[in-house]
Design a protein around this motif. Structure first.
Motif, PDB file in Angstrom:
ATOM      1  N   GLU A 107      15.752 -10.264 -18.152  1.00  0.00           N
ATOM      2  CA  GLU A 107      15.734 -10.471 -16.704  1.00  0.00           C
ATOM      3  C   GLU A 107      16.920  -9.760 -16.043  1.00  0.00           C
ATOM      4  OE1 GLU A 107      15.806 -14.700 -16.413  1.00  0.00           O
ATOM      5  OE2 GLU A 107      13.626 -14.910 -16.494  1.00  0.00           O
ATOM      6  N   LYS A 108      18.079  -9.841 -16.673  1.00  0.00           N
ATOM      7  CA  LYS A 108      19.258  -9.177 -16.129  1.00  0.00           C
ATOM      8  C   LYS A 108      19.063  -7.659 -16.092  1.00  0.00           C
ATOM      9  CE  LYS A 108      22.709 -12.659 -17.443  1.00  0.00           C
ATOM     10  NZ  LYS A 108      23.137 -12.996 -16.080  1.00  0.00           N
ATOM     11  N   LYS A 109      18.508  -7.116 -17.160  1.00  0.00           N
ATOM     12  CA  LYS A 109      18.301  -5.670 -17.210  1.00  0.00           C
ATOM     13  C   LYS A 109      17.327  -5.220 -16.131  1.00  0.00           C
ATOM     14  CE  LYS A 109      17.086  -1.881 -20.319  1.00  0.00           C
ATOM     15  NZ  LYS A 109      16.652  -1.494 -21.694  1.00  0.00           N
ATOM     16  N   ALA A 110      16.238  -5.971 -15.939  1.00  0.00           N
ATOM     17  CA  ALA A 110      15.249  -5.611 -14.922  1.00  0.00           C
ATOM     18  C   ALA A 110      15.861  -5.664 -13.523  1.00  0.00           C
ATOM     19  CB  ALA A 110      14.046  -6.547 -15.015  1.00  0.00           C
ATOM     20  N   SER A 111      16.671  -6.680 -13.259  1.00  0.00           N
ATOM     21  CA  SER A 111      17.310  -6.793 -11.950  1.00  0.00           C
ATOM     22  C   SER A 111      18.316  -5.671 -11.741  1.00  0.00           C
ATOM     23  CB  SER A 111      18.006  -8.154 -11.820  1.00  0.00           C
ATOM     24  OG  SER A 111      17.072  -9.202 -11.895  1.00  0.00           O
ATOM     25  N   ALA A 112      19.053  -5.321 -12.796  1.00  0.00           N
ATOM     26  CA  ALA A 112      20.038  -4.244 -12.699  1.00  0.00           C
ATOM     27  C   ALA A 112      19.357  -2.913 -12.399  1.00  0.00           C
ATOM     28  CB  ALA A 112      20.855  -4.155 -13.986  1.00  0.00           C
ATOM     29  N   GLU A 113      18.204  -2.667 -13.014  1.00  0.00           N
ATOM     30  CA  GLU A 113      17.479  -1.424 -12.750  1.00  0.00           C
ATOM     31  C   GLU A 113      16.986  -1.378 -11.305  1.00  0.00           C
ATOM     32  OE1 GLU A 113      14.484  -1.180 -15.748  1.00  0.00           O
ATOM     33  OE2 GLU A 113      15.895  -0.570 -17.322  1.00  0.00           O
ATOM     34  N   LYS A 114      16.570  -2.516 -10.773  1.00  0.00           N
ATOM     35  CA  LYS A 114      16.148  -2.567  -9.378  1.00  0.00           C
ATOM     36  C   LYS A 114      17.326  -2.298  -8.447  1.00  0.00           C
ATOM     37  CE  LYS A 114      13.491  -3.383  -5.818  1.00  0.00           C
ATOM     38  NZ  LYS A 114      12.450  -2.403  -5.406  1.00  0.00           N
ATOM     39  N   VAL A 115      18.492  -2.852  -8.776  1.00  0.00           N
ATOM     40  CA  VAL A 115      19.702  -2.578  -7.988  1.00  0.00           C
ATOM     41  C   VAL A 115      19.986  -1.081  -7.984  1.00  0.00           C
ATOM     42  CG1 VAL A 115      22.215  -2.858  -7.946  1.00  0.00           C
ATOM     43  CG2 VAL A 115      20.744  -4.852  -8.269  1.00  0.00           C
ATOM     44  N   GLN A 116      19.943  -0.466  -9.155  1.00  0.00           N
ATOM     45  CA  GLN A 116      20.219   0.966  -9.235  1.00  0.00           C
ATOM     46  C   GLN A 116      19.189   1.775  -8.446  1.00  0.00           C
ATOM     47  OE1 GLN A 116      21.895   2.843 -12.685  1.00  0.00           O
ATOM     48  NE2 GLN A 116      20.164   4.263 -12.830  1.00  0.00           N
ATOM     49  N   GLU A 117      17.923   1.401  -8.535  1.00  0.00           N
ATOM     50  CA  GLU A 117      16.885   2.104  -7.793  1.00  0.00           C
ATOM     51  C   GLU A 117      17.178   2.090  -6.295  1.00  0.00           C
ATOM     52  OE1 GLU A 117      12.046   1.790  -6.964  1.00  0.00           O
ATOM     53  OE2 GLU A 117      13.077   0.254  -8.135  1.00  0.00           O
ATOM     54  N   ARG A 118      17.589   0.934  -5.776  1.00  0.00           N
ATOM     55  CA  ARG A 118      17.865   0.828  -4.347  1.00  0.00           C
ATOM     56  C   ARG A 118      19.132   1.597  -3.972  1.00  0.00           C
ATOM     57  NH1 ARG A 118      14.245   0.970  -1.494  1.00  0.00           N
ATOM     58  NH2 ARG A 118      15.637   0.435   0.243  1.00  0.00           N
ATOM     59  N   LEU A 119      20.147   1.580  -4.802  1.00  0.00           N
ATOM     60  CA  LEU A 119      21.384   2.307  -4.501  1.00  0.00           C
ATOM     61  C   LEU A 119      21.121   3.802  -4.349  1.00  0.00           C
ATOM     62  CD1 LEU A 119      23.836   0.426  -6.876  1.00  0.00           C
ATOM     63  CD2 LEU A 119      23.997   0.494  -4.380  1.00  0.00           C
ATOM     64  N   TRP A 120      20.286   4.364  -5.236  1.00  0.00           N
ATOM     65  CA  TRP A 120      19.956   5.779  -5.113  1.00  0.00           C
ATOM     66  C   TRP A 120      19.010   6.018  -3.944  1.00  0.00           C
ATOM     67  CZ3 TRP A 120      23.625   8.007  -7.099  1.00  0.00           C
ATOM     68  CH2 TRP A 120      24.030   7.908  -8.423  1.00  0.00           C
ATOM     69  N   ALA A 121      18.100   5.072  -3.686  1.00  0.00           N
ATOM     70  CA  ALA A 121      17.132   5.248  -2.609  1.00  0.00           C
ATOM     71  C   ALA A 121      17.813   5.317  -1.244  1.00  0.00           C
ATOM     72  CB  ALA A 121      16.111   4.114  -2.625  1.00  0.00           C
ATOM     73  N   ILE A 122      18.864   4.518  -1.051  1.00  0.00           N
ATOM     74  CA  ILE A 122      19.549   4.514   0.247  1.00  0.00           C
ATOM     75  C   ILE A 122      20.732   5.489   0.266  1.00  0.00           C
ATOM     76  CG2 ILE A 122      18.862   2.132   0.676  1.00  0.00           C
ATOM     77  CD1 ILE A 122      21.774   1.301   0.138  1.00  0.00           C
ATOM     78  N   GLY A 123      21.017   6.130  -0.868  1.00  0.00           N
ATOM     79  CA  GLY A 123      22.150   7.049  -0.922  1.00  0.00           C
ATOM     80  C   GLY A 123      23.463   6.348  -0.633  1.00  0.00           C
TER      81      GLY A 123
END
Length: 527
Positions: A476-492
């Protein structure tokens, strides 16, 4: 006949005593550890700012409830014992006996609660913990409780975090200062006392041993274990010029150089009286931080176009140099750590000026000048600034590089004002790997009111960070961390410039250096 008066008797007794005792011995000189810090200390409040120089200052004069060992496992520090209720909602902590504040008062539960409230208003991990907190209660002078609204998986990791912002324990009267204003009382709870009357901003900072500090009995292990002040004084002397600093170390005028420039390494390594080594196994992550509030970087597409131009190899070669001290890393979490991944990282991998130029044109950049704050007294960050300026000019942006020292930058970056009133568009920094090891880092916040300088706003990002804090399994932690990273790159949110390692240099008579991502000065001594 001589008459012996009381005065004669006392004088004779004094002579006899001096004969028996022998000649008076000279007073033993104070032991002084002389340090070249990585920056000038201007901001003295390690809760108000995330600047590492302020954090290092904080570790000298304050203590913490828990700390991290070398494996990043929380260990008790000021806390003696603790227990958790079966429903995981009530945490009870008892402080060690004998803990003192520098003014002689006992450390109390009220001090702890006030300190955590102030820290929790500024720190990303603290904000998440306070969101799960129902209330903090002082049971008695040395016992306090957390009463949570729901089970929370990062209680000890939060109050034991190793780097900025560290939940330092201050006296209640100090901790009640508005979190968004700097404290003016530097009374601490740690192994050293800040000597305010000897502080010379821009030049010198002095700390003296706190005789009443009570260290733990365990051996040192990163931040954990006994914090023993083995020198009487620690003196920081700031040198704006790196060559002057290097010569001071070589000539024995100072003992320890915290962050020498990489181009000085061959000279330092060639000196038989000096040791050069990497003290932090995780290294540092270079950041180019955008101001999301002001044009042109209030546009996510413009931010992403700028990131596409930021080829990590160019930054690392230009600012760090020798490849033995760096590597590329396209994860927002440091490479070599459990949450490393490359979800959404194609924008950072691009490193292509032509593609970045096309993306900038598609984003309808209107020619608004970009103000880059350049800290000329920190060579690596100065180089980062100039490399970014060149890249942005090459893709068609107007750039205004404004030179200043790091202390000025750390004050100015807190300003949300328009550029005409002292605002900014980009600054560069680095985070130690331990600070950005998971989504709780303030650098990853998507809340513009509580987040880090630059102030991104993204509800999806905040939801993913909250999910990570509540996750109970590694999956669960890994999945949430990947979502965090996805959003960080998406918003620059930021440009990530590579992972690098900065050696320290010290004279061979310095002993007791602790291996850690953070520079600690306890247990260090001079032979």
């Amino acid at each position: 006949m001589l008459r012996w008066t009381r005065r004669h008797v006392l004088a004779a007794a004094a002579v006899f005593a001096s004969v028996v005792a022998g000649p008076a011995l000279p007073a033993q000189a104070e032991s002084v550890l002389r340090v070249i810090p990585h920056a000038d200390l201007k901001n003295l409040d390690p809760i108000w700012t995330t600047a590492y120089i302020s954090r290092n200052h904080g570790y000298l004069i304050y203590d913490t409830l828990f700390v991290m060992n070398e494996q990043f496992v929380p260990q008790p520090q000021m806390v003696d014992t603790y227990e958790v209720s079966d429903d995981k909602l009530t945490w009870t902590f008892k402080l060690r006996a004998g803990l003192k504040v520098h003014d002689g008062a006992d450390v109390t539960s009220d001090d702890v609660i006030a300190s955590l409230k102030r820290w929790g208003a500024r720190d990303g991990m603290g904000q998440q913990l306070m969101g799960a907190m129902g209330e903090m209660v002082a049971v008695d002078a040395s016992t306090f409780q957390f009463k949570l609204k729901e089970p929370y998986g990062l209680v000890l990791e939060s109050i034991g975090k190793i780097s900025s912002n560290v939940p330092f324990i201050m006296p209640k009267r100090v901790a009640e200062t508005d979190p968004f204003k700097q404290i003016e009382d530097y009374t601490g709870s740690g192994p050293f006392v800040f000597v305010k009357e000897e502080w010379v901003p821009g030049s010198k900072v002095v700390y003296k041993k706190f005789a009443d500090y009570k260290p733990r009995s365990e051996a040192p292990d990163a931040a954990s274990g006994g914090k023993i002040a083995k020198v009487d004084r620690v003196e920081w002397t700031y040198f704006p010029d790196q060559t002057t600093a290097m010569n001071a170390l070589i000539n024995g005028e100072v003992d320890y150089f915290e962050s020498p420039a990489n181009d000085l390494m061959p000279l330092l390594e060639a000196n038989e009286g000096i040791t050069v080594e990497i003290n932090d196994p995780l290294g540092n992550i270079g950041f180019s931080r955008f101001n999301h509030l002001l044009p042109p970087f209030d546009n996510a597409d413009v931010r992403r176009a700028a990131i596409m131009a930021m080829k990590q190899d160019d930054y690392m070669q230009g600012a760090v140099g020798d490849q033995k001290f760096w590597k590329t890393c396209y994860s927002v979490f440091p490479c070599g750590t459990p949450l490393q991944n490359e979800t959404g990282s194609d924008v950072m991998k691009t490193g292509d000026l032509e593609k970045a130029k096309e993306a900038l044109a598609a984003a309808n950049y209107d020619g608004t000048p970009v103000v880059i704050m350049q800290p000329t007294d920190i060579p690596l960050l100065s180089a980062f600034s100039l490399i970014t300026a060149e890249k942005l000019r090459n893709i068609g942006m107007k750039v205004d590089v404004q030179a200043m020292d790091w202390s000025t930058l750390t004050s100015r970056r807190a300003k949300r004002d328009p550029v005409a009133d002292g605002g900014w568009n980009i600054f560069h920094t680095w985070w130690i790997g331990a600070d950005v090891i998971d989504p709780m880092a303030i650098a990853f916040s998507g809340d513009p009111e509580k987040g880090w300088f630059g102030w991104p706003k993204d509800a999806e990002l905040e939801a993913a960070r909250s999910a990570y804090a509540k996750a109970t399994t590694a999956e669960e932690k890994k999945a949430s961390a990947e979502k965090v990273q996805e959003r960080l790159w998406a918003i620059g949110a930021s440009g990530h410039l590579g992972q690098f390692f900065v050696p320290v240099a010290y004279r061979n008579n310095v002993k007791g250096l602790i291996k850690s991502p953070v520079q600690f000065f306890w247990n260090m001594e001079l032979e």
